[in-house]
Scaffold this active site. Structure first.
Site, PDB file in Angstrom:
ATOM      1  N   THR A  35       0.795  -1.306   0.004  1.00  0.00           N
ATOM      2  CA  THR A  35       0.174   0.018  -0.112  1.00  0.00           C
ATOM      3  C   THR A  35       0.822   1.300   0.081  1.00  0.00           C
ATOM      4  OG1 THR A  35      -0.161   0.102   2.374  1.00  0.00           O
ATOM      5  CG2 THR A  35      -1.921  -1.153   1.338  1.00  0.00           C
ATOM      6  N   TYR A 144      -8.473  -6.422  10.731  1.00  0.00           N
ATOM      7  CA  TYR A 144      -7.529  -5.287  11.347  1.00  0.00           C
ATOM      8  C   TYR A 144      -7.362  -5.379  12.786  1.00  0.00           C
ATOM      9  CZ  TYR A 144      -5.281  -0.815  11.597  1.00  0.00           C
ATOM     10  OH  TYR A 144      -4.577   0.378  11.437  1.00  0.00           O
TER      11      TYR A 144
HETATM   12  N1  NAD Z   1      -2.809   6.650   9.375  1.00  0.00           N
HETATM   13  C1  NAD Z   1      -3.384   6.468  10.548  1.00  0.00           C
HETATM   14  O1  NAD Z   1      -4.590   7.065  10.936  1.00  0.00           O
HETATM   15  C2  NAD Z   1      -3.268   5.202  11.486  1.00  0.00           C
HETATM   16  C3  NAD Z   1      -4.271   4.791  12.665  1.00  0.00           C
HETATM   17  C4  NAD Z   1      -4.033   3.835  13.328  1.00  0.00           C
HETATM   18  C5  NAD Z   1      -2.916   3.163  13.126  1.00  0.00           C
HETATM   19  N2  NAD Z   1      -2.117   3.253  12.047  1.00  0.00           N
HETATM   20  C6  NAD Z   1      -0.977   2.251  12.050  1.00  0.00           C
HETATM   21  O2  NAD Z   1       0.150   2.934  11.419  1.00  0.00           O
HETATM   22  C7  NAD Z   1       0.812   1.996  10.421  1.00  0.00           C
HETATM   23  C8  NAD Z   1       1.077   3.041   9.170  1.00  0.00           C
HETATM   24  O3  NAD Z   1      -0.322   3.195   8.648  1.00  0.00           O
HETATM   25  P1  NAD Z   1      -0.195   4.252   7.531  1.00  0.00           P
HETATM   26  O4  NAD Z   1      -1.535   5.089   7.590  1.00  0.00           O
HETATM   27  O5  NAD Z   1       1.072   4.812   7.170  1.00  0.00           O
HETATM   28  O6  NAD Z   1      -0.581   3.384   6.022  1.00  0.00           O
HETATM   29  P2  NAD Z   1       0.132   2.987   4.807  1.00  0.00           P
HETATM   30  O7  NAD Z   1      -0.628   2.021   4.189  1.00  0.00           O
HETATM   31  O8  NAD Z   1       0.434   4.294   4.084  1.00  0.00           O
HETATM   32  O9  NAD Z   1       1.442   2.321   5.338  1.00  0.00           O
HETATM   33  C9  NAD Z   1       1.669   1.024   5.559  1.00  0.00           C
HETATM   34  C10 NAD Z   1       2.815   0.533   4.855  1.00  0.00           C
HETATM   35  O10 NAD Z   1       3.130  -0.754   5.510  1.00  0.00           O
HETATM   36  C11 NAD Z   1       3.634  -1.620   4.277  1.00  0.00           C
HETATM   37  N3  NAD Z   1       3.509  -2.760   4.262  1.00  0.00           N
HETATM   38  C12 NAD Z   1       2.275  -3.739   4.508  1.00  0.00           C
HETATM   39  N4  NAD Z   1       2.296  -4.911   4.699  1.00  0.00           N
HETATM   40  C13 NAD Z   1       3.478  -5.101   4.646  1.00  0.00           C
HETATM   41  C14 NAD Z   1       4.518  -6.435   4.756  1.00  0.00           C
HETATM   42  N5  NAD Z   1       4.020  -7.256   5.013  1.00  0.00           N
HETATM   43  N6  NAD Z   1       5.824  -6.156   4.552  1.00  0.00           N
HETATM   44  C15 NAD Z   1       6.167  -4.848   4.421  1.00  0.00           C
HETATM   45  N7  NAD Z   1       5.927  -3.789   4.296  1.00  0.00           N
HETATM   46  C16 NAD Z   1       4.132  -3.800   4.383  1.00  0.00           C
HETATM   47  C17 NAD Z   1       2.848  -0.882   3.064  1.00  0.00           C
HETATM   48  O11 NAD Z   1       3.286  -1.187   1.771  1.00  0.00           O
HETATM   49  C18 NAD Z   1       2.901   0.694   3.310  1.00  0.00           C
HETATM   50  O12 NAD Z   1       4.244   1.193   2.776  1.00  0.00           O
HETATM   51  C19 NAD Z   1       0.068   0.910  10.153  1.00  0.00           C
HETATM   52  O13 NAD Z   1       0.527  -0.135  11.141  1.00  0.00           O
HETATM   53  C20 NAD Z   1      -1.389   1.301  10.734  1.00  0.00           C
HETATM   54  O14 NAD Z   1      -2.069   0.256  11.253  1.00  0.00           O
HETATM   55  C21 NAD Z   1      -2.317   4.278  11.273  1.00  0.00           C
END
Ligand code: NAD
Length: 313
Positions: A35, A144
């Protein structure tokens, strides 16, 4: 300081890489780009930065020492994790297991990016870290929520049993530049629709509430928590709560144009309210959000405006 950021090519991860480089860390960004996108890190030209395309559900070995591991890898938006349910469960389970194993081997400090989703559709508002949540394990969002709850459980098990030095943040909705305009989350959805002159889609009657934290505040909180000595979960988010309808109206007011607000059916298990109690973050980390909603939205609208004009996403 040698620091790994998994998910470092994503929205939050790439902003965290920027902050860590500013603070003098040597950063290894690990991402399988499921993603994320290398566009989020293409501006980084530092010799202290390395990108590794790797799926963290598979083991990885390093010869050198590692000091810190920030584990952010996971699909994060409902659109993404509903499309990638198995990958989401695998990265929460196997990905977290592999990164904890690496932290144990290297004596590194491990940081888990957990989520307010562990509270599910909460029966208390605001949510304190002591609240155990109200999650439907077999609903579509369960992939999730339960992946993150498992990730918290295995992190605490490695902490208690293997004495790994761990931190857990529960991130509440965060927004800002480098989100994908089509990732289905509220802020990019509304801004994208308003910028394209399309109707703004509110799910349900818009009375459900959310509180949105600007990304620079969120990564500052994440960094402070990693550098603290507190090992139980800490909420990092902005406690300013608005209804979704208010958000739509604020964004429409800022962008202008001819969009109307239209209402569609509420998705299954959509939480009715979300607001962090940030007493712990304030007391333990001296952290609270600094960027107000209008200021954060202005920056985000400017970014998406550029994206829409250049049709890069
Ligand atoms: N943005 C928010 O509001 C929010 C809220 C709560 C929790 N989070 C947590 O923060 C983290 C980052 O979220 P984000 O908003 O930046 O999302 P995002 O999708 O932009 O980033 C997630 C990243 O993880 C990578 N990824 C996914 N599966 C993978 C794997 N198996 N191996 C290697 N890379 C992998 C994706 O390619 C992506 O670059 C996540 O763990 C998410 O659950 C985010």
């Amino acid at each position: 300081m040698k620091t790994i950021v998994t998910g470092g090519a994503g929205f939050l991860g790439s902003q965290l890489c920027d902050l860590l480089l500013e603070k003098g860390h040597e950063v290894i960004c690990i991402d399988n780009l499921v993603t994320g996108n290398t566009r989020n890190i293409e501006h980084i030209h530092s010799e202290r930065f390395t990108f590794l395309k790797h799926d963290v559900t598979k083991p990885i070995y390093f010869g050198d020492k590692i000091d810190y591991i920030f584990h952010l890898a996971s699909p994060a938006s409902p659109v993404d994790y509903l499309e990638l349910p198995i990958q989401t469960l695998k990265v929460g389970a196997l990905g977290t297991y592999n990164m904890l194993g690496l932290a144990k081997e290297k004596g590194a400090r491990f940081f888990l990016a957990s989520t307010s989703e562990v509270y599910g559709d909460p029966l208390v508002n605001p949510q304190t870290e002591e609240y155990w949540g109200n999650v439907n394990p077999i609903g579509p969002r369960g992939v999730y929520d339960e992946a993150k709850r498992y990730a918290e459980a295995i992190t605490m098990a490695y902490h208690r049993y293997h004495k790994v030095d761990t931190r857990i943040v529960r991130i509440f909705n965060t927004y800002g530049p480098r989100m994908r305009i089509n990732d289905g989350r509220v802020v990019p959805n509304f801004i994208g629709q308003a910028l394209r002159g399309e109707d703004i889609t509110v799910y349900g009657d818009g009375s459900q509430t959310r509180s949105f934290c600007y990304v620079s505040d969120e990564v500052e909180g994440i960094y402070r928590l990693m550098m603290s000595d507190y090992t139980l979960p800490v909420n990092i988010g902005n406690p300013e709560e608005h209804t979704i309808l208010e958000f739509a109206q604020i964004i429409l007011g800022m962008i202008g144009g001819r969009s109307k607000i239209v209402f569609k059916e509420l998705p299954v298990d959509d939480p009715k309210q979300r607001r962090p109690d940030i007493g712990k973050a304030m007391g333990l980390l001296g952290w609270e959000p600094k960027v107000g909603l209008e200021e954060g939205l202005r920056e985000t609208i400017e970014y998406f405006n550029y994206i829409v004009r250049n049709s890069r996403q």
